[in-house]
Design a protein around this motif. Structure first.
Motif, mmCIF file in Angstrom:
data_model
loop_
_atom_site.group_PDB
_atom_site.id
_atom_site.type_symbol
_atom_site.label_atom_id
_atom_site.label_comp_id
_atom_site.label_asym_id
_atom_site.label_seq_id
_atom_site.Cartn_x
_atom_site.Cartn_y
_atom_site.Cartn_z
ATOM 1 N N SER A 65 -18.914 -1.498 -24.282
ATOM 2 C CA SER A 65 -19.731 -2.700 -24.135
ATOM 3 C C SER A 65 -20.836 -2.342 -23.153
ATOM 4 N N GLY A 66 -21.935 -1.878 -23.689
ATOM 5 C CA GLY A 66 -23.048 -1.431 -22.861
ATOM 6 C C GLY A 66 -23.931 -0.508 -23.668
ATOM 7 N N ASP A 67 -24.946 -0.006 -23.042
ATOM 8 C CA ASP A 67 -25.926 0.816 -23.736
ATOM 9 C C ASP A 67 -25.516 2.289 -23.765
ATOM 10 N N LEU A 68 -25.956 2.991 -24.809
ATOM 11 C CA LEU A 68 -25.750 4.431 -24.935
ATOM 12 C C LEU A 68 -27.106 5.115 -24.951
ATOM 13 N N VAL A 69 -27.231 6.217 -24.219
ATOM 14 C CA VAL A 69 -28.434 7.038 -24.220
ATOM 15 C C VAL A 69 -27.982 8.490 -24.300
ATOM 16 N N CYS A 70 -28.439 9.216 -25.352
ATOM 17 C CA CYS A 70 -27.960 10.589 -25.524
ATOM 18 C C CYS A 70 -28.848 11.374 -26.488
ATOM 19 N N GLN A 71 -28.524 12.646 -26.648
ATOM 20 C CA GLN A 71 -29.218 13.524 -27.588
ATOM 21 C C GLN A 71 -28.754 13.240 -29.014
ATOM 22 N N SER A 72 -27.406 13.164 -29.209
ATOM 23 C CA SER A 72 -26.837 12.851 -30.523
ATOM 24 C C SER A 72 -25.534 12.096 -30.305
ATOM 25 N N ALA A 73 -25.086 11.369 -31.348
ATOM 26 C CA ALA A 73 -23.865 10.571 -31.209
ATOM 27 C C ALA A 73 -23.130 10.464 -32.528
ATOM 28 N N ASP A 74 -21.805 10.558 -32.442
ATOM 29 C CA ASP A 74 -20.893 10.258 -33.548
ATOM 30 C C ASP A 74 -20.061 9.067 -33.103
ATOM 31 N N ILE A 75 -20.118 7.986 -33.863
ATOM 32 C CA ILE A 75 -19.377 6.785 -33.489
ATOM 33 C C ILE A 75 -18.365 6.468 -34.569
ATOM 34 N N LEU A 76 -17.104 6.398 -34.152
ATOM 35 C CA LEU A 76 -16.018 6.011 -35.035
ATOM 36 C C LEU A 76 -15.382 4.699 -34.582
ATOM 37 N N GLY A 77 -15.638 4.298 -33.346
ATOM 38 C CA GLY A 77 -15.067 3.090 -32.759
ATOM 39 C C GLY A 77 -16.068 1.951 -32.723
ATOM 40 N N LYS A 78 -16.036 1.183 -31.615
ATOM 41 C CA LYS A 78 -16.845 -0.030 -31.497
ATOM 42 C C LYS A 78 -17.846 0.114 -30.348
ATOM 43 N N VAL A 79 -19.112 -0.219 -30.631
ATOM 44 C CA VAL A 79 -20.155 -0.214 -29.602
ATOM 45 C C VAL A 79 -20.934 -1.517 -29.700
ATOM 46 N N THR A 80 -21.044 -2.208 -28.563
ATOM 47 C CA THR A 80 -21.835 -3.424 -28.472
ATOM 48 C C THR A 80 -22.902 -3.183 -27.412
ATOM 49 N N GLY A 81 -24.145 -3.004 -27.847
ATOM 50 C CA GLY A 81 -25.240 -2.740 -26.926
ATOM 51 C C GLY A 81 -26.330 -1.936 -27.600
ATOM 52 N N ILE A 82 -27.345 -1.593 -26.846
ATOM 53 C CA ILE A 82 -28.470 -0.819 -27.370
ATOM 54 C C ILE A 82 -28.089 0.658 -27.393
ATOM 55 N N ILE A 83 -28.391 1.323 -28.504
ATOM 56 C CA ILE A 83 -28.104 2.747 -28.658
ATOM 57 C C ILE A 83 -29.427 3.481 -28.801
ATOM 58 N N LYS A 84 -29.671 4.448 -27.908
ATOM 59 C CA LYS A 84 -30.902 5.234 -27.943
ATOM 60 C C LYS A 84 -30.518 6.712 -28.067
ATOM 61 N N VAL A 85 -30.780 7.278 -29.260
ATOM 62 C CA VAL A 85 -30.386 8.656 -29.573
ATOM 63 C C VAL A 85 -31.633 9.453 -29.940
ATOM 64 N N GLU A 86 -31.829 10.577 -29.276
ATOM 65 C CA GLU A 86 -33.025 11.386 -29.539
ATOM 66 C C GLU A 86 -32.996 12.050 -30.910
ATOM 67 N N ASP A 87 -31.821 12.454 -31.392
ATOM 68 C CA ASP A 87 -31.744 13.185 -32.650
ATOM 69 C C ASP A 87 -30.958 12.386 -33.691
ATOM 70 N N LEU A 88 -29.680 12.691 -33.908
ATOM 71 C CA LEU A 88 -28.890 12.096 -34.991
ATOM 72 C C LEU A 88 -27.835 11.120 -34.477
ATOM 73 N N LEU A 89 -27.862 9.914 -35.027
ATOM 74 C CA LEU A 89 -26.798 8.929 -34.822
ATOM 75 C C LEU A 89 -26.008 8.863 -36.108
ATOM 76 N N PHE A 90 -24.695 9.097 -36.025
ATOM 77 C CA PHE A 90 -23.833 9.120 -37.204
ATOM 78 C C PHE A 90 -22.706 8.110 -37.008
ATOM 79 N N LEU A 91 -22.664 7.070 -37.856
ATOM 80 C CA LEU A 91 -21.583 6.085 -37.834
ATOM 81 C C LEU A 91 -20.557 6.502 -38.869
ATOM 82 N N LYS A 92 -19.338 6.770 -38.425
ATOM 83 C CA LYS A 92 -18.288 7.302 -39.299
ATOM 84 C C LYS A 92 -17.112 6.344 -39.404
#
Length: 140
Positions: A65-92
């Motif tokens: 519960s909050g924001d994510l800031v990163c180069q890349s991200a793989d998400i399999l769980g739950k995220v509530t907030g702003i997501i800022k990814v420089e390269d690839l965001l993958f929702l699995k």
């Protein structure tokens, strides 16, 4: 096993790993911001900002519960907030994302759920807000 007799006291850097992997395990709850340099995997619960210059993996049981800031991200769980990814965001898998996404590349499996807006241009989130205010002010 951990014998330092062959190393001088000033040579501690030789023992550090070349890349850092941080793990927030299942059953762990963190309230506050996490800022790190290396990869991070979250299988527990985090309330606050998670920021790294590397990759974030949110496991199937992970919840942020909050924001994510990163180069890349793989998400399999739950995220509530702003997501800022420089390269690839993958929702699995059964990922659930509620919030706006700013990324260069976005991939999503059919079983994942995304509720929010996706921006794939080069403007930062603050730039979008400033631009929106400027346009509204000029229209008045």
């Amino acid at each position: 096993m951990f014998n330092n007799s062959q190393k001088s006291k000033g040579d501690n850097k030789a023992m550090l790993p070349s890349s850092t992997i941080n793990i927030i395990g299942t059953g762990t709850t963190i309230q506050g911001d996490i800022v790190c340099e290396g990869d991070i995997r979250i299988d527990g619960q985090v309330t606050g900002l998670v920021s790294t210059k590397a990759k974030i993996v949110v496991g199937p049981e992970g919840e942020i519960s909050g924001d994510l800031v990163c180069q890349s991200a793989d998400i399999l769980g739950k995220v509530t907030g702003i997501i800022k990814v420089e390269d690839l965001l993958f929702l699995k898998g059964n990922a659930l994302v509620k919030g706006d996404v700013y990324t260069a590349h976005f991939e999503m499996e059919p079983t994942a759920k995304f509720n929010g807006r996706c921006y794939m241009d080069e403007q930062a989130p603050a730039d979008h807000q400033k631009h929106g205010k400027t346009v509204l002010q000029e229209a008045e």
